[in-house]
Design a protein around this motif. Structure first.
Motif, mmCIF file in Angstrom:
data_model
loop_
_atom_site.group_PDB
_atom_site.id
_atom_site.type_symbol
_atom_site.label_atom_id
_atom_site.label_comp_id
_atom_site.label_asym_id
_atom_site.label_seq_id
_atom_site.Cartn_x
_atom_site.Cartn_y
_atom_site.Cartn_z
ATOM 1 N N LYS A 22 43.392 27.238 45.930
ATOM 2 C CA LYS A 22 42.227 27.557 45.099
ATOM 3 C C LYS A 22 41.580 26.287 44.541
ATOM 4 C CE LYS A 22 40.823 30.566 41.259
ATOM 5 N NZ LYS A 22 39.778 31.288 42.000
ATOM 6 N N ALA A 31 40.995 33.870 50.665
ATOM 7 C CA ALA A 31 41.276 35.302 50.721
ATOM 8 C C ALA A 31 42.787 35.519 50.676
ATOM 9 C CB ALA A 31 40.703 35.906 52.006
ATOM 10 N N LEU A 32 43.192 36.733 50.290
ATOM 11 C CA LEU A 32 44.605 37.099 50.244
ATOM 12 C C LEU A 32 44.854 38.296 51.150
ATOM 13 C CD1 LEU A 32 45.361 36.846 46.402
ATOM 14 C CD2 LEU A 32 45.611 35.078 48.156
ATOM 15 N N LEU A 40 48.627 42.816 46.421
ATOM 16 C CA LEU A 40 47.248 42.343 46.546
ATOM 17 C C LEU A 40 46.512 42.429 45.209
ATOM 18 C CD1 LEU A 40 45.757 43.681 49.908
ATOM 19 C CD2 LEU A 40 46.025 41.300 49.205
ATOM 20 N N LYS A 41 46.655 43.570 44.564
ATOM 21 C CA LYS A 41 45.965 43.767 43.282
ATOM 22 C C LYS A 41 46.441 42.772 42.238
ATOM 23 C CE LYS A 41 44.991 47.293 39.782
ATOM 24 N NZ LYS A 41 45.208 48.692 39.368
ATOM 25 N N ALA A 44 45.428 38.956 43.405
ATOM 26 C CA ALA A 44 43.971 38.804 43.444
ATOM 27 C C ALA A 44 43.399 38.827 42.035
ATOM 28 C CB ALA A 44 43.349 39.902 44.288
ATOM 29 N N ILE A 49 40.445 36.373 42.838
ATOM 30 C CA ILE A 49 40.067 36.281 44.242
ATOM 31 C C ILE A 49 39.562 37.643 44.701
ATOM 32 C CG2 ILE A 49 40.913 35.866 46.595
ATOM 33 C CD1 ILE A 49 42.948 33.926 45.311
ATOM 34 N N GLU A 51 38.221 38.529 47.829
ATOM 35 C CA GLU A 51 38.373 38.881 49.239
ATOM 36 C C GLU A 51 39.834 39.163 49.577
ATOM 37 O OE1 GLU A 51 37.220 37.051 53.668
ATOM 38 O OE2 GLU A 51 36.664 35.986 51.824
ATOM 39 N N THR A 52 40.134 40.384 50.018
ATOM 40 C CA THR A 52 41.507 40.747 50.354
ATOM 41 C C THR A 52 41.544 41.534 51.669
ATOM 42 O OG1 THR A 52 41.430 42.833 49.110
ATOM 43 C CG2 THR A 52 42.200 40.867 47.919
#
Length: 363
Positions: A22, A31-32, A40-41, A44, A49, A51-52
């Motif tokens: 980052k 992105a992740l 992810l939640k 991110a 962030i 974009e996942t």
């Protein structure tokens, strides 16, 4: 110029690299990606962030330049091949592959696609490895004679939980164990990267712990060896000893315990490190900051001897400049393949076996 990168795999180790990506000045977009929506939640949200992606296949179908893959060890080769075939530059955690066939498939894929591949072996950027490479470049070792390295990590120092976490919901009692020499790269990298030579043959022995509840024949690995010790012949005529121990009464270490030359030598143990010649020894205090880094990364080098920031920068810079990374695919399989053959030697009670080599990078 700048690059776009997706981090694939947000389990125990992947998230520790998010901050460095980052803050890297040459990463314009991050992105992740993870199979689990809760991971992810969480990450991110924590790093803001937007974009996942919910699968590697999804990430491969995106317009990202590169994928930084931190998935399970047995998936690294397949995932790297999928990413490169989709037109992505790719980094995977160690090891690069866990079979000789996968070593060959991986090399062939990178040769055919022309994509950049980098392997995330932390030992390459440890201070002591950088120190020894500099000494080698100066000619201070003279002709290399012998080297010794070890990765000692007792199974009860967190490895049980790591293994269970890697399998997730697929975990079962027949997935215990693992083969120590299938994860040899913390050790082999010290030797190969300093000597600039590869391992050509091996004789190895395995240790069976009495009544072992973890390393057993009735698992998917069919492996009883908790510890494996290998003696290698090197392409430069030197010898090397590698110990991969998972049942050991010793603090965990990833260490080059000795690299010996005809003119000078390096030794390290729990008490510290020394440089030695025929006339005596002097203490070594290898600096963690041993190469230039972007300011934001230099402020937080990260784990494994401060190697994380160097790994991220090496990958980003190689993709951004379209150059060969130092831990390229031909180097990576020279770290992995010797351990795979060493295990076969241990199963044959130390029979000396040849180690295949997959060549050098094209000019």
């Amino acid at each position: 110029m700048s690059v776009s990168v997706g981090i694939v795999g947000l389990g125990q180790f992947g998230p520790s690299f998010i901050q460095n990506f980052k803050h890297h000045p040459d990463v314009r977009r991050l992105a992740l990606c993870d199979l689990r929506a809760d991971r992810l939640k969480r990450w991110a949200g924590q790093f803001e962030i937007a974009e996942t992606y919910s699968s590697l296949t999804e990430a491969c179908a995106s317009d990202l330049d590169a994928l930084f893959i931190m998935t399970q060890p047995w998936l690294h080769a397949d995932h790297a091949i999928e990413a490169a075939t989709s037109g992505k530059h790719v980094y995977t955690a160690v090891p690069a592959a866990q079979t000789l066939d996968d070593c060959e498939r991986l090399v062939q894929t990178i040769e055919q696609t022309g994509m950049i591949y980098m392997n995330g072996e932390t030992s390459y950027f440890r201070p002591e490895t950088a120190y020894c490479r500099q000494k080698a470049a100066e000619g201070a070792f003279g002709r290399f004679v012998h080297a010794e390295a070890e990765y000692m990590h007792d199974i009860d120092h967190g490895l049980r939980a790591v293994n269970q976490n890697r399998w997730g919901e697929q975990w079962s009692a027949d997935k215990t164990g693992g083969i120590p020499m299938s994860y040899p790269t913390h050790s082999t990298c010290f030797i190969v990267s300093v000597m600039k030579a590869h391992m050509t043959s091996v004789s190895a022995l395995g240790y069976r712990h009495p009544n072992d509840d973890w390393y057993r024949k009735d698992t998917i690995y069919e492996n009883e060896f908790s510890n494996e010790t290998a003696l290698f012949e090197m392409s430069n005529g030197a010898s090397a000893r590698v110990c991969e121990y998972r049942r050991i009464g010793y603090p965990g270490c990833e260490r080059a315990s000795g690299i010996y030359g005809a003119e000078g030598s390096y030794e390290q143990n729990a008490a510290g490190a020394v440089w030695a010649t025929k006339h005596g020894t002097e203490p070594v205090h290898a600096p963690r900051h041993h190469e230039p880094l972007p300011e934001a990364l230099a402020a937080n080098l990260g784990g494994h001897g401060g190697s994380h920031a160097y790994l991220v920068h090496e990958f980003v810079d190689s993709v951004n400049r379209e150059r060969l990374p130092r831990i390229h695919v031909w180097e990576a399989v020279r770290y992995a393949a010797p351990g795979l053959v060493a295990h076969q030697s241990a199963l044959r009670e130390g029979e000396r076996l040849p180690i295949p080599d997959f060549g050098d990078p094209p000019i």
